[in-house]
Design an enzyme around this catalytic site. Sequence first.
Site, short mmCIF file in Angstrom:
data_model
loop_
_atom_site.label_atom_id
_atom_site.label_comp_id
_atom_site.label_asym_id
_atom_site.label_seq_id
_atom_site.Cartn_x
_atom_site.Cartn_y
_atom_site.Cartn_z
N LYS A 198 40.30 46.49 34.92
CA LYS A 198 41.18 46.66 36.09
C LYS A 198 42.26 47.69 35.86
CE LYS A 198 43.88 42.55 34.87
NZ LYS A 198 44.48 41.30 35.34
N CYS A 219 37.50 35.64 46.09
CA CYS A 219 36.39 36.57 45.80
C CYS A 219 35.00 36.02 46.16
CB CYS A 219 36.40 37.00 44.34
SG CYS A 219 38.04 37.18 43.64
N HIS A 244 38.38 43.12 49.22
CA HIS A 244 37.20 43.47 48.42
C HIS A 244 36.40 44.55 49.11
CE1 HIS A 244 38.21 39.37 47.03
NE2 HIS A 244 37.91 39.88 45.86
N ASP A 297 44.54 39.72 49.52
CA ASP A 297 43.31 39.97 48.79
C ASP A 297 42.41 40.94 49.57
OD1 ASP A 297 41.61 39.59 46.72
OD2 ASP A 297 41.18 37.50 47.14
N GLN A 311 47.43 35.33 48.48
CA GLN A 311 47.11 36.64 47.92
C GLN A 311 46.79 37.59 49.08
OE1 GLN A 311 43.67 35.84 45.41
NE2 GLN A 311 44.81 36.52 43.64
N HIS A 334 37.72 44.60 43.58
CA HIS A 334 38.76 43.64 44.01
C HIS A 334 40.08 44.41 44.11
CE1 HIS A 334 36.34 40.07 42.46
NE2 HIS A 334 35.79 41.06 41.81
N ARG A 354 46.60 26.95 42.41
CA ARG A 354 46.30 26.87 40.98
C ARG A 354 47.25 25.85 40.37
NH1 ARG A 354 45.70 33.36 39.56
NH2 ARG A 354 44.14 33.76 41.18
#
Length: 404
Positions: free
Chosen positions: A229, A98, A149, A147, A145, A275, A127
Amino acid sequence: MNDLDHRVLGNKLDLFHQQEEGAGMVFWHPRGWELYRVLEDYVRARMRRAGFREIRTPQLLARSLWEKSGHWEKFGAAMYSLADAEEGRALCLKPMSCPCHVQAFNQRVRSYRELPVRYSEFGACHRDEPSGSLEGLKRTRAFVQDDAHVFCMPAHIEAEVGRFCALLRTVYADLGFSGFKVALATRPAMRAGSDQTWDRAEDALAKAARAAGLEFDVLEGEGAFYGPKLEFHLTDSRARSWQCGTIQLDFVLPERLDAEFVNERNERERPVMIHHAVLGSMERFIAMLLEHHEGWLPVWLAPEQVVVATVSDANIGYAQEVMQVLDDAGVRAVLDSRPERLEKKIFDAREKQVPLLVVVGSRDERDRTISIRMRDGRHATVSFVEGVERLMLMAPTPAMVSRL
Ligand SMILES: [Zn+2]
């Protein structure tokens, strides 16, 4: 572990392995990596059609950026850090992409006319999950991910959420999932931003979800620290629920990282950040696909779609010609020309859960035909040309599936 556990299937189908030296990491084997890339190509094509531009951002960034974004405070314990002795500062492996997308957005002055700006990335994240929680591909320390945005104005939120819900429906159907449940996760105890900001964010998301025709349950206190979310929970063939897709509204990160655009009145204004993820983690989603389909992936997704099996050594030349044409047509085929009986080759192709089999014998070579066998036992002998056309329809490429 039962036979349908993705770790057992991953071993049986020779997709991947894991070992102690890389706990929580994945060693993808050729067949597994083929599956991974097919899934990635497919999602890439769908995202592009949905208006996203793909970007790529660094994995290693100065800790100061994570402090500014607020991730260090919330996720610091799960972030891998190392010291950059020469520059005298700490670096962190990104746990998510992000803040990097905000950096890409911030590289020039943005006008309201260019919003929404949509970025996607197959973001390689790390992680430091506790070793006891690691579980094959379901929970890893390194994962990718899918991902994305969106930077937009509040007036865009409804349309953007609606667009993304339509995308999720299509993708899940293509991957063989018939339904999903939706939940709206609201403000957690530990959070950034004022109550007023949260009121506004939760209202906007609920309204957009309703406008998109979604029914949802409310999960009090389950939101991300920067915003509420929508969670999409897929139900698999064993009636288990998996949280996959998410849409999160964020009024906090643009503020922390100074994102802005010039509005109609020529004033600087903060964009809203949305997101998105369709699959969530590529690794975890592949675990779910394997278990849901019990290894029999949809033909378009199977790492090897066709085994071309020879009846005898005399047919190898013709089989190679068939292989070449299938390869040119984008069909993922492998040749089995071992000096084994045909029954053994058919058995092995089933063991590896390859959905389609093409048998070529001397009669086929003479008549320029091929014999196609399906998983359910149906088979047909057709001309070479017709056979290739049939196989192309039965075993489409990810790009073809994304246009259906
Ligand atoms: Zn994000």
